[in-house]
Design an enzyme around this catalytic site. Structure first.
Site, PDB file in Angstrom:
ATOM      1  CB  SER A  97      16.511  17.080 -18.135  1.00  0.00           C
ATOM      2  OG  SER A  97      15.786  18.295 -18.140  1.00  0.00           O
ATOM      3  CG  HIS A 135      -1.857  -1.157   1.269  1.00  0.00           C
ATOM      4  ND1 HIS A 135      -3.026  -1.255   0.556  1.00  0.00           N
ATOM      5  CD2 HIS A 135      -1.727  -2.318   1.969  1.00  0.00           C
ATOM      6  CE1 HIS A 135      -3.598  -2.425   0.817  1.00  0.00           C
ATOM      7  NE2 HIS A 135      -2.823  -3.090   1.659  1.00  0.00           N
TER       8      HIS A 135
END
Length: 475
Positions: free
Chosen positions: A302, A178
């Site tokens: 990038s 979770h």
């Protein structure tokens, strides 16, 4: 609205590939074109037509004599040497016939005349509906694409993943059930889970059927019996289709019912779902710092942030698997239905088989390369474990329960006891040790718990990696 400069008029944009599979990603998916392109399909159609001619003459039907081996070789060269000339010939002929299979029939007839075999020309496409040729051709091309291109590429991904699983079988890692800190595992065991899942679906795909029909206009062999009523045509058709290395469907309408395709595409989509899960998990491990990315010389991470190495292999795979999964789902949904004895929805749908497998193959290529461009950052895993000693609460409360059953403890509700200590808060090693020393449990149990650390609380995780060796050997 501004218009493009006039100089753009000189650029032939109509000649540019519309699909990225035929442009940007051409090299990665090119092997599929051998089978799932229009040319690959037409070559298979020629193969089926030629082999049907040979099958009929081998049985001396209608007074024909079996062809000599040299004649068979020349006939088989029609599809063995299928190339640019045949592709151009078929394009020109189909522009007139407006029917792709009829154009293939005319090609075979034309070549028979060149080979001096005009006397068997009327056996070309004999008693066949187009779907007899098409179903066999699709079975052949899809079978070859899956077994000779797609499955081997999947195997590369599985093998690289298995290698990483073995390399990191002892590397302790905090689980994140979770998304929250949970009972530790090892990186190797978590990667082995994907190997196990993928090999299971790989076996299912490898065992797929590839079926064809060869029973005439409505699947009844009516024309066959009209021409030769004493022949066992279903037996002959089965023998012919199986001689091509594919399976035979005896009970059909005008078309083979495509159920084998539905089953195959659902399995391929299932495999894609597992691969998608792999891509997102590895992406997340990179985000958490568990994996560092190995810089590729000359690559730009990038356009504005020089420090970045973006996980593009896994993101590209994720996107292409979503596209592939959508197309495979559409193929399965559409091909399962044909109105009455035949409609044409399957024709245009099947022309996208290569697109669906192409995006899947592109994803496999990215995953295979991406798995070689990551390195385990054990220091990050260790730091994460060291910051989450509370995950030992499971071990403590389970040991206490065992001690209660054994009569060595009078504690009530050990789960609640540990919940009060750990839920929603950090607990360090010293605090946890003090807690354990104060528990009403046997000395041996206390010593086992005091020896535990988050890094050592991995159970059988390392041993479980060996399970994938047995799975691989069974393939």
């Amino acid at each position: 609205m501004t218009s493009l400069p006039r100089e753009h008029d000189a650029i032939s944009f109509g000649e540019q590939p519309l699909s990225p599979l035929d442009g940007r990603y051409r090299v990665a998916v090119a092997p599929l074109s051998e089978y799932l392109s229009e040319a690959g399909l037409n070559r298979a159609r020629v193969e089926v037509e030629v082999e049907w001619l040979i099958a009929l003459t081998d049985r001396s039907l209608f007074g024909t004599a079996p062809l000599e081996e040299a004649q068979k070789e020349r006939l088989r060269a029609l599809y063995g040497g299928f190339g640019a000339d045949e592709i151009a010939w078929l394009a020109e002929k189909e522009a007139v016939t407006r029917h792709d299979v009829k154009a293939v029939e005319y090609l075979v007839r034309d070549r028979l005349a060149e080979l001096g075999l005009e006397h068997i020309a009327e056996l070309t496409h004999f008693a066949c509906t187009s779907e007899d040729i098409n179903s066999a051709s699709y079975a052949l091309t899809v079978q070859r694409a899956v077994t000779q291109v797609w499955l081997p590429r999947l195997r590369v991904v599985i093998d690289r993943l298995a290698g990483l699983a073995h390399d990191h079988r002892e590397a302790p890692m905090l689980s994140r059930t979770h998304g929250q800190p949970a009972t530790p595992t090892t990186m190797g065991k978590e990667l082995a889970v994907f190997v196990w899942r993928l090999e299971r679906v790989e076996r299912q795909i490898a065992a797929s059927e590839f079926l064809a029909k060869f029973s005439g206009a409505t699947g009844t062999w009516s024309a066959h019996l009209a021409a030769e009523p004493d022949r066992d045509w279903p037996a002959l058709s089965r023998e012919f289709i199986e001689s091509l290395g594919i399976g035979f469907n005896v009970l059909t309408t005008q078309i083979e019912s495509h159920d084998w395709q539905v089953e195959l595409y659902d399995r391929l989509r299932h495999a894609g779902g597992i691969l998608h899960n792999l891509a997102t998990d590895v992406w997340t491990y990179i985000s958490l710092g568990y994996f560092s990315q190995i810089p590729v010389a000359g690559a730009t991470g990038s356009s504005t942030m020089p420090h970045k190495i973006n996980p593009i292999r896994f993101e590209n795979a994720e996107a292409n698997l979503e596209i592939s999964g959508g197309l495979l789902a559409t193929l399965a949904q559409t091909l399962v239905t044909s109105r009455l004895q035949r409609d044409l929805t399957d024709s245009t749908t099947q022309r996208n088989i290569g697109v669906a497998l192409g995006h899947s193959l592109l994803a496999l290529d990215n995953l295979a390369r991406g798995l070689t461009e990551i390195s385990l950052a054990q220091a990050a895993l260790d730091a994460d474990l060291e910051a989450n000693w509370e995950v030992l609460a499971e071990a403590i409360q389970t040991v206490v329960r065992a001690e209660i059953v054994a009569g060595r403890s009078q504690i009530n509700d050990p789960y609640a006891l540990l919940k009060d200590l750990t839920r929603g808060r950090r607990v360090g090693p010293a605090e946890l040790a003090e807690f354990v020393r104060g528990l009403d449990i046997g000395d041996a149990a206390k010593e086992r718990l005091l020896a535990l650390t988050p890094a050592s609380y991995t159970g059988l995780a390392s041993d479980l990696v060996s399970e994938i060796d047995g799975a691989s050997a069974a393939l």
